[in-house]
Write a protein that holds these residues in place. Structure first.
Motif, PDB file in Angstrom:
ATOM      1  N   CYS A 109       0.798  -1.229   0.000  1.00  0.00           N
ATOM      2  CA  CYS A 109       0.000   0.000   0.000  1.00  0.00           C
ATOM      3  C   CYS A 109       0.828   1.275   0.000  1.00  0.00           C
ATOM      4  CB  CYS A 109      -0.923   0.016   1.215  1.00  0.00           C
ATOM      5  SG  CYS A 109      -2.036  -1.390   1.281  1.00  0.00           S
ATOM      6  N   THR A 110       2.140   1.174   0.177  1.00  0.00           N
ATOM      7  CA  THR A 110       2.950   2.382   0.171  1.00  0.00           C
ATOM      8  C   THR A 110       2.906   3.008  -1.218  1.00  0.00           C
ATOM      9  OG1 THR A 110       4.966   1.128  -0.340  1.00  0.00           O
ATOM     10  CG2 THR A 110       4.514   1.570   1.994  1.00  0.00           C
ATOM     11  N   VAL A 111       3.322   4.261  -1.293  1.00  0.00           N
ATOM     12  CA  VAL A 111       3.366   4.957  -2.580  1.00  0.00           C
ATOM     13  C   VAL A 111       4.783   5.433  -2.805  1.00  0.00           C
ATOM     14  CG1 VAL A 111       2.485   6.902  -3.910  1.00  0.00           C
ATOM     15  CG2 VAL A 111       0.966   5.684  -2.331  1.00  0.00           C
ATOM     16  N   PRO A 112       5.469   4.828  -3.773  1.00  0.00           N
ATOM     17  CA  PRO A 112       5.047   3.688  -4.588  1.00  0.00           C
ATOM     18  C   PRO A 112       5.036   2.402  -3.751  1.00  0.00           C
ATOM     19  CG  PRO A 112       7.337   4.200  -5.036  1.00  0.00           C
ATOM     20  CD  PRO A 112       6.843   5.258  -4.091  1.00  0.00           C
ATOM     21  N   SER A 113       4.342   1.401  -4.258  1.00  0.00           N
ATOM     22  CA  SER A 113       4.306   0.124  -3.532  1.00  0.00           C
ATOM     23  C   SER A 113       5.723  -0.455  -3.479  1.00  0.00           C
ATOM     24  CB  SER A 113       3.331  -0.844  -4.191  1.00  0.00           C
ATOM     25  OG  SER A 113       3.677  -1.067  -5.545  1.00  0.00           O
ATOM     26  N   LEU A 152      10.191 -13.103  -4.689  1.00  0.00           N
ATOM     27  CA  LEU A 152      10.380 -11.679  -4.941  1.00  0.00           C
ATOM     28  C   LEU A 152       9.016 -11.082  -5.268  1.00  0.00           C
ATOM     29  CD1 LEU A 152      12.033  -9.117  -5.536  1.00  0.00           C
ATOM     30  CD2 LEU A 152      12.265  -9.964  -7.888  1.00  0.00           C
ATOM     31  N   ARG A 153       8.617 -10.066  -4.532  1.00  0.00           N
ATOM     32  CA  ARG A 153       7.372  -9.340  -4.789  1.00  0.00           C
ATOM     33  C   ARG A 153       7.772  -8.020  -5.481  1.00  0.00           C
ATOM     34  NH1 ARG A 153       2.905 -12.535  -4.197  1.00  0.00           N
ATOM     35  NH2 ARG A 153       2.947 -13.520  -2.162  1.00  0.00           N
ATOM     36  N   ALA A 154       7.908  -8.100  -6.799  1.00  0.00           N
ATOM     37  CA  ALA A 154       8.307  -6.929  -7.582  1.00  0.00           C
ATOM     38  C   ALA A 154       7.136  -5.964  -7.682  1.00  0.00           C
ATOM     39  CB  ALA A 154       8.793  -7.354  -8.957  1.00  0.00           C
ATOM     40  N   ARG A 155       7.354  -4.765  -7.162  1.00  0.00           N
ATOM     41  CA  ARG A 155       6.309  -3.744  -7.177  1.00  0.00           C
ATOM     42  C   ARG A 155       6.871  -2.446  -7.765  1.00  0.00           C
ATOM     43  NH1 ARG A 155       4.925  -5.886  -1.519  1.00  0.00           N
ATOM     44  NH2 ARG A 155       3.304  -7.420  -1.933  1.00  0.00           N
ATOM     45  N   GLU A 156       6.256  -1.340  -7.465  1.00  0.00           N
ATOM     46  CA  GLU A 156       6.585  -0.065  -8.132  1.00  0.00           C
ATOM     47  C   GLU A 156       7.886   0.590  -7.694  1.00  0.00           C
ATOM     48  OE1 GLU A 156       1.961   1.380  -8.702  1.00  0.00           O
ATOM     49  OE2 GLU A 156       3.028   1.864  -6.840  1.00  0.00           O
ATOM     50  N   SER A 157       8.467   0.215  -6.573  1.00  0.00           N
ATOM     51  CA  SER A 157       9.636   0.925  -6.037  1.00  0.00           C
ATOM     52  C   SER A 157      10.961   0.533  -6.686  1.00  0.00           C
ATOM     53  CB  SER A 157       9.732   0.743  -4.530  1.00  0.00           C
ATOM     54  OG  SER A 157      10.037  -0.595  -4.205  1.00  0.00           O
ATOM     55  N   THR A 158      10.909  -0.425  -7.609  1.00  0.00           N
ATOM     56  CA  THR A 158      12.141  -0.811  -8.304  1.00  0.00           C
ATOM     57  C   THR A 158      11.957  -0.818  -9.812  1.00  0.00           C
ATOM     58  OG1 THR A 158      11.620  -3.166  -8.148  1.00  0.00           O
ATOM     59  CG2 THR A 158      13.048  -2.232  -6.439  1.00  0.00           C
TER      60      THR A 158
END
Length: 158
Positions: A109-113, A152-158
């Motif tokens: 839920c963080t921005v970015p996730s 690995l949970r690839a989300r928006e922060s990378t």
């Protein structure tokens, strides 16, 4: 490294055996890739917190301002780093990629996730209980490491 990151840091607190093992894994991989620079490692004994993550990101960027990716030993620290990036106007992931470890529920839920590593915590507990029961019964328990994997949970922060 596959996304072009060349100046990858590792930040950790609460230097327990699991954290130190994560640091060894980071260091081994970075050395194999020919990218190791000691000033991109920041390890402190302090209790982990979101607030500490912000402080440590500031400290890291003071000692290695050209860092383009940071792997934090846990999601708490990484979440704090995301807040600090927001305060400083650092674009994530364009200027700085951020990743954590643990896949806490709020990380989605963080921005970015937050990109993070998920470990099978439930399965770890089941295996530990099984081993404890075996010991109580006097049965032998293997002394070898048991690999339960990770994701690995690839989300928006990378």
């Amino acid at each position: 490294m596959s996304r072009g990151r060349q100046r990858i840091a590792f930040v950790a607190s609460q230097l327990d055996p699991r954290t130190l093992a994560r640091n060894r894994g980071y260091r081994d991989a970075i050395i194999r890739a020919g990218l190791y620079e000691s000033h991109r490692e920041l390890l402190v004994p302090d209790q982990s917190s979101v607030a500490l993550g912000a402080v440590l990101l500031k400290r890291l960027l003071e000692q290695a301002p050209d860092t383009d990716a940071v792997f934090f030993c846990n999601d708490d620290l990484a979440q704090g780093a995301l807040f600090e990036c927001l305060r400083q106007g650092i674009a994530v992931p364009d200027r700085l990629a951020v990743a954590g470890f643990n896949d806490l529920a709020i990380s989605e839920c963080t921005v970015p996730s937050l990109t993070t590593i998920k470990t099978p915590r439930y399965e770890v507990g089941v295996e530990a209980a099984r081993m404890l029961l075996a010991l109580i019964e006097g049965d032998p328990v293997p002394r070898k490491m048991i690999d339960l994997g990770f994701q690995l949970r690839a989300r928006e922060s990378t």
